[in-house]
Design an enzyme around this catalytic site. Structure first.
Site, PDB file in Angstrom:
ATOM      1  N   GLN A  78      -6.720   5.495   7.687  1.00  0.00           N
ATOM      2  CA  GLN A  78      -7.667   4.276   7.408  1.00  0.00           C
ATOM      3  C   GLN A  78      -8.806   4.552   8.441  1.00  0.00           C
ATOM      4  O   GLN A  78      -8.998   4.224   9.545  1.00  0.00           O
ATOM      5  CB  GLN A  78      -7.302   3.031   7.818  1.00  0.00           C
ATOM      6  CG  GLN A  78      -8.229   1.877   7.683  1.00  0.00           C
ATOM      7  CD  GLN A  78      -7.569   0.644   7.795  1.00  0.00           C
ATOM      8  OE1 GLN A  78      -6.507   0.236   7.968  1.00  0.00           O
ATOM      9  NE2 GLN A  78      -8.290  -0.608   7.609  1.00  0.00           N
ATOM     10  N   PHE A  79     -10.006   5.389   7.527  1.00  0.00           N
ATOM     11  CA  PHE A  79     -11.102   5.845   8.491  1.00  0.00           C
ATOM     12  C   PHE A  79     -11.946   4.476   9.227  1.00  0.00           C
ATOM     13  O   PHE A  79     -12.632   4.796  10.090  1.00  0.00           O
ATOM     14  CB  PHE A  79     -11.872   6.646   7.872  1.00  0.00           C
ATOM     15  CG  PHE A  79     -13.102   6.123   6.941  1.00  0.00           C
ATOM     16  CD1 PHE A  79     -14.383   5.773   7.541  1.00  0.00           C
ATOM     17  CD2 PHE A  79     -12.552   5.490   5.703  1.00  0.00           C
ATOM     18  CE1 PHE A  79     -15.266   5.024   6.463  1.00  0.00           C
ATOM     19  CE2 PHE A  79     -13.335   4.914   4.826  1.00  0.00           C
ATOM     20  CZ  PHE A  79     -14.753   4.845   5.449  1.00  0.00           C
ATOM     21  N   THR A  80     -11.712   3.357   8.576  1.00  0.00           N
ATOM     22  CA  THR A  80     -12.586   2.148   9.246  1.00  0.00           C
ATOM     23  C   THR A  80     -12.323   1.916  10.585  1.00  0.00           C
ATOM     24  O   THR A  80     -13.006   1.157  11.156  1.00  0.00           O
ATOM     25  CB  THR A  80     -12.362   1.075   8.117  1.00  0.00           C
ATOM     26  OG1 THR A  80     -11.196   0.729   8.026  1.00  0.00           O
ATOM     27  CG2 THR A  80     -13.041   1.440   6.781  1.00  0.00           C
TER      28      THR A  80
END
Length: 145
Positions: A78-80
């Site tokens: 989850q790059f966010t």
């Protein structure tokens, strides 16, 4: 590296309306990978995830780790999590590792986790995933390397 851990009764990942992976009782871990991360930091993060005592013992105290609780592990990229939200209203992602490098490190983390723990599931890097879960507690922790 940033890890958002949720103790769950169950979790599943769907991609294109198809079940990709699922776990029962255990930890769902969302993983954000930053530019400065590497395999050594991934190893340390995994060690912490596996050793963290977040499951109840017979007295109801958080005293057991994932293995002692016979729990499953699910790792989802989850790059966010690497977003900067300090300024303005639009998240910035300048601290996130570029996708090609991040995918290699995420795959490394999944591979090492699979070697170290009996039951490991994962998401698919870069995919549009639908993640469903039942949080147990709720119990949620944020770890940073």
């Amino acid at each position: 590296m940033i890890a958002l851990l949720q103790r769950v009764n169950w979790a599943q990942v769907r991609i294109d309306q198809q079940l990709h992976s699922e776990i029962s009782h255990g930890l769902l871990v969302f993983v954000g990978i930053e530019k400065t991360d590497n395999e050594l930091l991934a190893d340390k993060m995994l060690e912490k995830i596996l050793a963290l005592r977040v499951f109840a013992d017979n007295d109801g105290k958080m005293n057991l780790n994932l293995q002692e609780a016979s729990g499953d592990l699910m790792l989802v990229s989850q790059f966010t999590l690497a977003a900067s939200t300090d300024k303005g209203l639009r998240p910035g992602f300048s601290s996130a590792m570029p996708p090609a490098e991040a995918q290699q490190l995420y795959n490394y983390l999944v591979e090492v986790a699979t070697d170290r723990h009996a039951r490991v599931a994962n998401g698919k890097f870069g995919a549009d995933m639908k993640v469903a879960l039942e949080n147990d507690g709720p119990v949620t922790f944020i770890l940073r390397s």
